[in-house]
Design an enzyme around this catalytic site. Structure first.
Site, mmCIF file in Angstrom:
data_model
loop_
_atom_site.group_PDB
_atom_site.id
_atom_site.type_symbol
_atom_site.label_atom_id
_atom_site.label_comp_id
_atom_site.label_asym_id
_atom_site.label_seq_id
_atom_site.Cartn_x
_atom_site.Cartn_y
_atom_site.Cartn_z
ATOM 1 N N CYS A 22 -4.127 0.631 -2.502
ATOM 2 C CA CYS A 22 -3.996 -0.603 -1.718
ATOM 3 C C CYS A 22 -2.914 -1.509 -2.322
ATOM 4 O O CYS A 22 -2.611 -1.433 -3.517
ATOM 5 C CB CYS A 22 -5.302 -1.371 -1.720
ATOM 6 S SG CYS A 22 -6.619 -0.619 -0.773
ATOM 7 N N ASN A 52 0.845 -1.194 0.000
ATOM 8 C CA ASN A 52 0.000 0.000 0.000
ATOM 9 C C ASN A 52 0.880 1.244 0.000
ATOM 10 O O ASN A 52 1.961 1.275 0.595
ATOM 11 C CB ASN A 52 -1.033 -0.003 1.133
ATOM 12 C CG ASN A 52 -0.483 -0.296 2.508
ATOM 13 O OD1 ASN A 52 0.584 -0.871 2.660
ATOM 14 N ND2 ASN A 52 -1.213 0.092 3.524
ATOM 15 N N ILE A 53 0.385 2.247 -0.697
ATOM 16 C CA ILE A 53 1.123 3.505 -0.886
ATOM 17 C C ILE A 53 0.183 4.652 -0.514
ATOM 18 O O ILE A 53 -0.785 4.918 -1.239
ATOM 19 C CB ILE A 53 1.604 3.646 -2.348
ATOM 20 C CG1 ILE A 53 2.442 2.429 -2.763
ATOM 21 C CG2 ILE A 53 2.399 4.943 -2.519
ATOM 22 C CD1 ILE A 53 2.732 2.345 -4.252
ATOM 23 N N GLU A 54 0.436 5.258 0.627
ATOM 24 C CA GLU A 54 -0.468 6.307 1.118
ATOM 25 C C GLU A 54 -0.048 7.683 0.615
ATOM 26 O O GLU A 54 1.001 7.845 -0.016
ATOM 27 C CB GLU A 54 -0.523 6.239 2.648
ATOM 28 C CG GLU A 54 -1.106 4.909 3.094
ATOM 29 C CD GLU A 54 -1.367 4.800 4.579
ATOM 30 O OE1 GLU A 54 -0.847 5.622 5.366
ATOM 31 O OE2 GLU A 54 -2.119 3.872 4.956
ATOM 32 N N CYS A 80 -10.724 -3.341 -4.203
ATOM 33 C CA CYS A 80 -9.753 -4.326 -4.699
ATOM 34 C C CYS A 80 -10.456 -5.588 -5.186
ATOM 35 O O CYS A 80 -10.045 -6.195 -6.178
ATOM 36 C CB CYS A 80 -8.732 -4.654 -3.612
ATOM 37 S SG CYS A 80 -7.578 -3.295 -3.333
ATOM 38 N N GLU A 110 -3.051 -4.671 -2.986
ATOM 39 C CA GLU A 110 -3.574 -5.575 -4.021
ATOM 40 C C GLU A 110 -3.629 -4.868 -5.371
ATOM 41 O O GLU A 110 -3.242 -5.411 -6.406
ATOM 42 C CB GLU A 110 -4.985 -6.049 -3.655
ATOM 43 C CG GLU A 110 -5.065 -6.838 -2.366
ATOM 44 C CD GLU A 110 -5.317 -5.957 -1.138
ATOM 45 O OE1 GLU A 110 -4.760 -4.839 -1.071
ATOM 46 O OE2 GLU A 110 -6.050 -6.397 -0.251
ATOM 47 N N CYS A 149 -10.207 -4.936 0.408
ATOM 48 C CA CYS A 149 -11.345 -4.012 0.447
ATOM 49 C C CYS A 149 -12.240 -4.246 -0.767
ATOM 50 O O CYS A 149 -11.875 -4.946 -1.717
ATOM 51 C CB CYS A 149 -10.850 -2.566 0.487
ATOM 52 S SG CYS A 149 -10.281 -1.930 -1.104
HETATM 53 N N1 THU Z 1 -5.329 -1.369 2.509
HETATM 54 C C1 THU Z 1 -4.774 -2.203 1.590
HETATM 55 O O1 THU Z 1 -3.618 -2.032 1.184
HETATM 56 N N2 THU Z 1 -5.528 -3.220 1.112
HETATM 57 C C2 THU Z 1 -6.829 -3.453 1.458
HETATM 58 O O2 THU Z 1 -7.491 -4.255 0.821
HETATM 59 C C3 THU Z 1 -7.392 -2.751 2.619
HETATM 60 C C4 THU Z 1 -6.689 -1.498 3.007
HETATM 61 C C5 THU Z 1 -4.525 -0.246 3.012
HETATM 62 C C6 THU Z 1 -5.007 1.117 2.587
HETATM 63 C C7 THU Z 1 -4.434 1.988 3.664
HETATM 64 O O3 THU Z 1 -3.098 2.332 3.318
HETATM 65 C C8 THU Z 1 -4.384 1.092 4.894
HETATM 66 O O4 THU Z 1 -4.523 -0.234 4.418
HETATM 67 C C9 THU Z 1 -5.459 1.395 5.910
HETATM 68 O O5 THU Z 1 -6.705 1.400 5.317
#
Ligand code: THU
Length: 139
Positions: free
Chosen positions: A53, A42-44, A93, A55, A90
């Site tokens: 996300c 994941n890359i915020e 995804c 995935e 999520c």
């Molecule tokens: N996140 C994912 O990388 N994959 C998911 O399917 C659920 C959420 C990440 C997004 C965000 O960076 C962190 O988890 C918290 O929501």
């Protein structure tokens, strides 16, 4: 490829998660039918909504390289340290999986470790999903 190895690659990808805001680190390893594995984390973002996300990072890496056929994805997530619970994909995804994967056979592996994991089909993760087959496209 063994599930263990795919999970190991997801754990490795998770180490690269860029999560200054949530601190929740997710890693994914996407196995293509041609045997190639695409890792994602994941890359915020400071603006929050551009966050990607793990995935989807993996899927978009693969598709942007011309690969569109997939067998399985392993997903691991949690706060710093070893994962203690399953990290489920999520809804967004799951919908991206629906675009490129066969719901009855694509395997979604949610893992805590290389030995402790659950495996489900995309159909189980997204019942009655909306996918490309619902649209009248030419090709
Ligand atoms: N996140 C994912 O990388 N994959 C998911 O399917 C659920 C959420 C990440 C997004 C965000 O960076 C962190 O988890 C918290 O929501």
């Amino acid at each position: 490829m063994e599930n263990r190895e795919l999970i190991r690659l997801a754990l490795e990808a998770r180490e690269r998660a860029y999560v200054p805001y949530s601190k929740y680190q997710v890693g994914a390893a996407l196995l293509a039918k041609n045997g190639t594995v695409y890792q994602g984390c994941n890359i915020e973002n400071a603006a929050y909504t551009p966050t990607n996300c793990a995935e989807r990072t993996a899927f978009f890496k693969a598709v942007s390289e011309g690969v569109r056929e997939f067998e399985a994805i392993a997903i691991v997530g949690g706060y710093a340290g070893e994962p203690v619970d399953y990290a489920y994909p999520c809804g967004v995804c799951r919908q991206v999986m629906m675009e490129f994967c066969e719901p009855e056979s694509f395997r979604v592996i949610t893992a805590i470790s290389e030995d402790v994991y659950l495996e489900r089909t995309l159909e189980e993760m997204l019942p009655h999903g909306f996918g490309p087959s619902k649209l009248h496209t030419e090709d």
